[in-house]
Design a protein around this motif. Structure first.
Motif, mmCIF file in Angstrom:
data_model
loop_
_atom_site.group_PDB
_atom_site.id
_atom_site.type_symbol
_atom_site.label_atom_id
_atom_site.label_comp_id
_atom_site.label_asym_id
_atom_site.label_seq_id
_atom_site.Cartn_x
_atom_site.Cartn_y
_atom_site.Cartn_z
ATOM 1 N N CYS A 157 -3.016 2.764 0.170
ATOM 2 C CA CYS A 157 -3.770 3.303 1.314
ATOM 3 C C CYS A 157 -3.168 4.600 1.834
ATOM 4 O O CYS A 157 -3.814 5.315 2.597
ATOM 5 C CB CYS A 157 -3.848 2.273 2.431
ATOM 6 S SG CYS A 157 -2.326 2.119 3.379
ATOM 7 N N CYS B 105 2.116 1.951 -0.780
ATOM 8 C CA CYS B 105 0.837 1.230 -0.698
ATOM 9 C C CYS B 105 -0.276 2.213 -1.062
ATOM 10 O O CYS B 105 -0.230 3.375 -0.633
ATOM 11 C CB CYS B 105 0.641 0.699 0.715
ATOM 12 S SG CYS B 105 -0.894 -0.227 0.921
ATOM 13 N N CYS C 15 -4.027 -3.224 6.024
ATOM 14 C CA CYS C 15 -4.930 -2.146 5.619
ATOM 15 C C CYS C 15 -5.946 -2.718 4.626
ATOM 16 O O CYS C 15 -5.921 -3.899 4.319
ATOM 17 C CB CYS C 15 -4.134 -1.023 4.979
ATOM 18 S SG CYS C 15 -3.376 -1.506 3.415
ATOM 19 N N HIS D 181 1.212 -3.343 7.619
ATOM 20 C CA HIS D 181 2.038 -2.150 7.841
ATOM 21 C C HIS D 181 2.628 -2.188 9.245
ATOM 22 O O HIS D 181 1.898 -2.281 10.229
ATOM 23 C CB HIS D 181 1.192 -0.885 7.714
ATOM 24 C CG HIS D 181 0.802 -0.566 6.300
ATOM 25 N ND1 HIS D 181 1.677 -0.012 5.404
ATOM 26 C CD2 HIS D 181 -0.370 -0.723 5.637
ATOM 27 C CE1 HIS D 181 1.059 0.176 4.242
ATOM 28 N NE2 HIS D 181 -0.178 -0.263 4.350
#
Ligand SMILES: [Zn+2]
Length: 442
Positions: free
Chosen positions: A318, A316, A254, A261
């Motif tokens: 993101c 994370c 990402c 991921h």
């Protein structure tokens, strides 16, 4: 400063499923999978031996009660012994090249192909792909999963595809410039090849229209990324997959760039010690093992990838919840044991990238002329650093020697070779010649 190298965008809401719900989903899908493979002869036998029934699977950790599947098992059931649906439901075949000459075949139903495109779209969008982009795919189109996998993923996102396929680098440059391709898909080593051929043609690689790149299909390193990004002036993302599991689309980076991921709603991931097959401690490196939870045509339970990496399921920035795998350090079968020390070609590469003046083209030669293993690393010198003066070359050689020792813990004979003298690859680069194997010593 933002936590992201570029804008964070998510393709599929399923990528953000909270981890407790993800665990329940995995358990349900694992139960269904065990029921589905019950008639595949290899699993019928292995599950009976392990005394496991679908109802015994309560949570994702119950995976440990199930048998492993190895590449050798696929070979022994060649060509299609692992098929779990009637042949008439197969929509496409792919295969991976084998060292023995025959490929290992994998099969997809129409639903599998749809899933695959969606999983590729996930990592492409995570790595910066947008519908307005033009993507040049310089992967082989054929049995190899790279070309077709990425092709349909890019189309799914709505970007346009230039299916250039592998090889013919001058033509790649022509297509890239004339069609203004701003995204490149290939192996990282081929991207460096493209930059080099551009320079030979008098084109500054930084002036090419490329803005993003999605690299996979061979192990590479963070240092190599920095070099490619500097040489081609683009943002390069890492993705991972293997044909037996689905092809590209198992995991991808990402915008936070802190690991790839894994699409854990479709692939249950484990990290085990390659010898004991027991789980490694949290965050430790080990062999990655995947169970394909939802694939129909050729689902696999606990498939041993032989890739060495680590897993991290901490949050994370993101918003994706899938665990992140690290860069692949190497493959268990690429791992060289030199005087008792484990060495991966990627570590030699890491050492070389720390030394200015060396090109990332190298060849590792291993031999055992007497009782001891000897390693020779042939390293290409960059044209601007190549010199007829022995003293300058000696300084460079000593630096490389020290870096290799610092990274790997072994001493190697470093041979500097002239620019352009090592063979170039269009796909996966050949990095190792092990004479011990030819002599039957290992
Ligand atoms: Zn992330």
């Amino acid at each position: 400063m933002s936590a992201f190298a570029f804008e964070n965008r998510i393709w599929d809401e399923a990528e953000t499923t909270p981890r407790d719900r993800l665990g329940k989903l995995q358990a349900r899908r694992l139960r269904e999978l065990v029921a589905r493979v019950a008639e595949v002869p290899f699993y019928k036998e292995a599950l009976a031996r392990a005394k496991v029934k679908p109802g015994d699977i309560k949570g994702p950790d119950d995976i440990r009660r199930l048998p492993f599947t190895a590449k050798e098992d696929l070979r022994q059931h060649y060509p299609l012994g692992f098929l779990a649906v009637p042949r008439s439901q197969v929509a496409r075949f792919h295969g991976s090249s084998g060292t023995t000459g025959k490929p290992t075949f994998v099969a997809y139903t129409a639903d599998d192909l749809e899933l695959w495109a969606n999983l590729c779209a996930r990592f492409l969008v995570a790595g910066g792909l947008r519908p307005e982009h033009t993507v040049q795919i310089a992967f082989g189109y054929g049995l190899f999963t790279g070309g077709f996998g990425l092709h349909y993923g890019v189309e799914k996102v709505g970007a346009s595809v230039v299916p250039a396929a592998a090889g013919n680098t001058p033509r790649q440059l022509m297509l890239m410039q004339d069609l203004q391709a701003d995204v490149l898909v290939c192996t990282p080593s081929y991207a460096l090849n493209i930059a080099e051929v551009a320079r030979q043609q008098g084109i500054d690689p930084r002036t090419l229209p490329l803005k993003f790149a999605h690299f996979g299909a061979e192990p590479w390193t963070e240092d190599m990324r920095k070099q490619i990004e500097a040489e081609l002036d683009l943002i390069a993302s890492n993705n991972y997959g293997l044909s037996e599991v689905i092809g590209p689309g198992v995991s991808g980076e990402c915008a936070a760039r802190n690991g790839m991921h894994i699409s854990e709603d479709h692939f249950l991931a484990e990290c085990v010690h390659p010898d004991t097959l027991e789980p490694v401690a949290r965050g430790e490196q080990g062999e990655l093992v995947f169970t394909t939870l939802t694939k129909q045509a050729m689902p696999l339970i606990r498939y041993r990838t032989r890739d060495i990496a680590s897993l991290d399921s901490s949050p994370c920035p993101c918003g994706r919840t899938g665990a992140r795998m690290s860069w692949v350090l190497g493959r268990t079968d690429d791992m060289l044991i030199i005087r008792g020390v484990n060495v991966f070609p990627s570590q030699i590469e890491e050492a070389l990238l720390r030394v200015e003046g060396t090109a990332p083209h190298y060849l590792i030669e291993v031999d055992r002329p007497g009782a001891m293993d000897e390693v020779t690393v042939h390293v290409e010198v960059r044209p601007e650093s190549f010199s007829d003066k022995m003293s300058q070359m000696q300084v460079l050689r000593d630096r490389i020697d020290r870096e290799i020792q610092a990274v790997t813990g072994i001493r190697a004979n470093v041979q500097l070779v002239e620019p352009q003298s090592l063979e170039r690859s269009v796909g996966k680069a050949k990095r190792v010649v092990d004479h011990r194997r030819e002599k039957g010593l290992i």
